[in-house]
Design an enzyme around this catalytic site. Structure first.
Site, PDB file in Angstrom:
ATOM      1  NE  ARG A 124      -3.514  -2.199   0.361  1.00  0.00           N
ATOM      2  CZ  ARG A 124      -4.222  -2.945  -0.710  1.00  0.00           C
ATOM      3  NH1 ARG A 124      -4.371  -2.189  -2.267  1.00  0.00           N
ATOM      4  NH2 ARG A 124      -6.088  -3.849  -0.608  1.00  0.00           N
TER       5      ARG A 124
ATOM      6  CG  ASP B 243      -4.359 -11.328  -3.714  1.00  0.00           C
ATOM      7  OD1 ASP B 243      -3.281 -10.212  -3.998  1.00  0.00           O
ATOM      8  OD2 ASP B 243      -5.566 -11.657  -4.186  1.00  0.00           O
TER       9      ASP B 243
END
Length: 427
Positions: free
Chosen positions: A64, A311
């Site tokens: 992120r 993931d």
């Protein structure tokens, strides 16, 4: 013999009690443990019979940063990786700005060295196309030189087969592999729920398994035609597995990963009752059927699916606490991956050899990353693991900023107690 600077005493490795000797960050020797160990110069780490496992590798993580640090940042993501047993982390390009510029790659690597200078190691994945728009190739040469270990358009399928072909060819010039998110760009894109009985009961727009399999078939045919490698991300269904198995039998250079949630969970986890849903189980590709779950286990066991990847997709709580079609896809997985996949080994559903291949040797072979097999000369990357320790998945027990997992409230077994990268204790 090289001067020993670390000895791990009385660790359990493959049902043997062993002592592990480390020098200058590499494995020197692993031998049957002795009762009393004297060393004036070396640091001695008492394992007290804890299981020792090689550090794991995760080739599909969303950290992120930059741009979405409220979900996760490089410091918190690598801390989660360290406590999760991961020594190598490959992070996707869907940041803000997107990692389609070598300055973004440099920022990621600088942050990882600043906060975790001794590891876990970070390997950025460069964007395949500019802004992930699928219209123009990203500057792959510059990204490779800056340190990108692979290229991917992440969750945005490349519609143009011609452009995808050029991307594969150009990546090969830099000895890099393209990772593809296999999803037909017109068929239930990012719906987050499998088309079937559950989606019908909940009245949700859904994605059929054929949406994944269609793109898998395209990528396999392109890899075969070009005689170039392709890596298929987070495979979730039997149809895809059948295509990959057939392609490998023909010698196509295709490799594939699946995620722990496709081995453990099914579409039923979306359904809290007849009219309610759990957005923490909304993921792309969606959780599939029990038949698909079993197919993924079989494919990992027989090598059709090469490796595992979390993931890891952390989100803020308020982003998931909303209507289903508004909530983002993704499960926060770095904290729980080791415990849930090791439980599959305990239960006999997953071979231990497949567990080790999936988390260590296969991903490192595909992407040319360092790996420890406890052979002299290997990097001394390993962790001590308490197989018996039980813990409950709560917001407080998760190291990640992302608490979005359908496993909240579940009791898992197995925890990392300490972790070494190149012989240095990182947690």
């Amino acid at each position: 013999m090289a001067k020993i600077d670390l000895i791990v005493h009385r660790a359990k490795l493959d049902e043997r009690d062993v002592d592990i000797f480390v020098s200058k960050g590499t494995i020197v020797e692993v031998k049957d443990s002795v009762k009393h160990l004297d060393s004036e110069d070396a640091q001695i780490e008492e394992a007290y019979g804890l299981t020792v496992l090689p550090s794991l590798t995760d080739v599909h993580v969303h950290l992120r940063e930059p741009g979405f640090e409220y979900k996760e940042d490089i410091e918190s993501g690598l801390r989660t990786a360290a406590w999760g047993g991961f020594g190598n982390i490959m992070c996707m390009a869907n940041t803000k700005p997107i990692n389609d510029d070598d300055s973004v790659t440099a920022l990621m690597l600088d942050k990882s060295r600043e906060y975790w200078p001794n590891g876990p190691r970070l390997f950025p994945i460069g964007a395949l196309t500019k802004k992930l728009k699928g219209e123009e190739l990203a500057p792959m040469a510059e990204l490779a030189k800056a340190g990108c270990a692979a290229f991917s358009n992440d969750g945005v399928p490349v519609k143009s087969t011609e452009l995808f072909r050029r991307a594969m060819e150009y990546a090969s010039d830099w000895d890099r592999v393209v990772i593809d998110h296999c999803e037909d760009p017109y068929l239930g894109v990012a719906a987050g729920v499998n088309e079937g009985a559950v989606s019908s009961r909940l009245g949700l727009p859904a994605q059929p398994d054929v949406a994944e399999a269609l793109q898998v078939a395209r990528d396999i045919l392109m890899a075969e035609y070009l005689n170039l490698p392709i890596h298929l991300a987070h495979i979730s269904c039997r149809k895809s597995v059948d295509l990959i198995r057939f392609a490998k039998a023909r010698g196509v250079k295709v490799t594939a990963e699946t995620a722990p949630h496709y081995l453990l969970l099914t579409e039923e986890y979306l359904e809290q009752d007849a009219s309610e849903y759990d957005t923490n189980a909304k993921v792309n590709p969606p959780l599939r059927t029990e038949d698909d779950r079993q197919a993924m286990l079989d494919a990992l066991n027989d090598g059709t699916v090469d490796c595992l990847a979390t993931d890891h997709a952390p989100h803020a709580g308020y982003e998931k606490e909303t209507e289903f079609d508004v909530a983002p896809c993704g499960i926060s997985g770095l904290d729980t991956a080791l415990s849930v996949t090791w439980q599959l080994v305990r239960d006999g559903a997953l071979d231990k050899a497949a567990f080790l291949r999936g988390w260590t040797t296969a991903p490192c072979s595909i992407f040319n990353l360092p790996v420890n097999t406890f052979t002299p000369g290997d990097p001394a990357d390993f962790f001590l693991f308490d197989e018996a320790e039980e813990w409950t998945v709560t917001a407080e027990t998760l190291h990640s900023k992302g608490k979005n997992t359908p496993l909240l409230g579940e009791t898992l077994k197995g925890r990392v107690k300490t972790h070494f990268i190149q012989g240095k204790k990182i947690v």
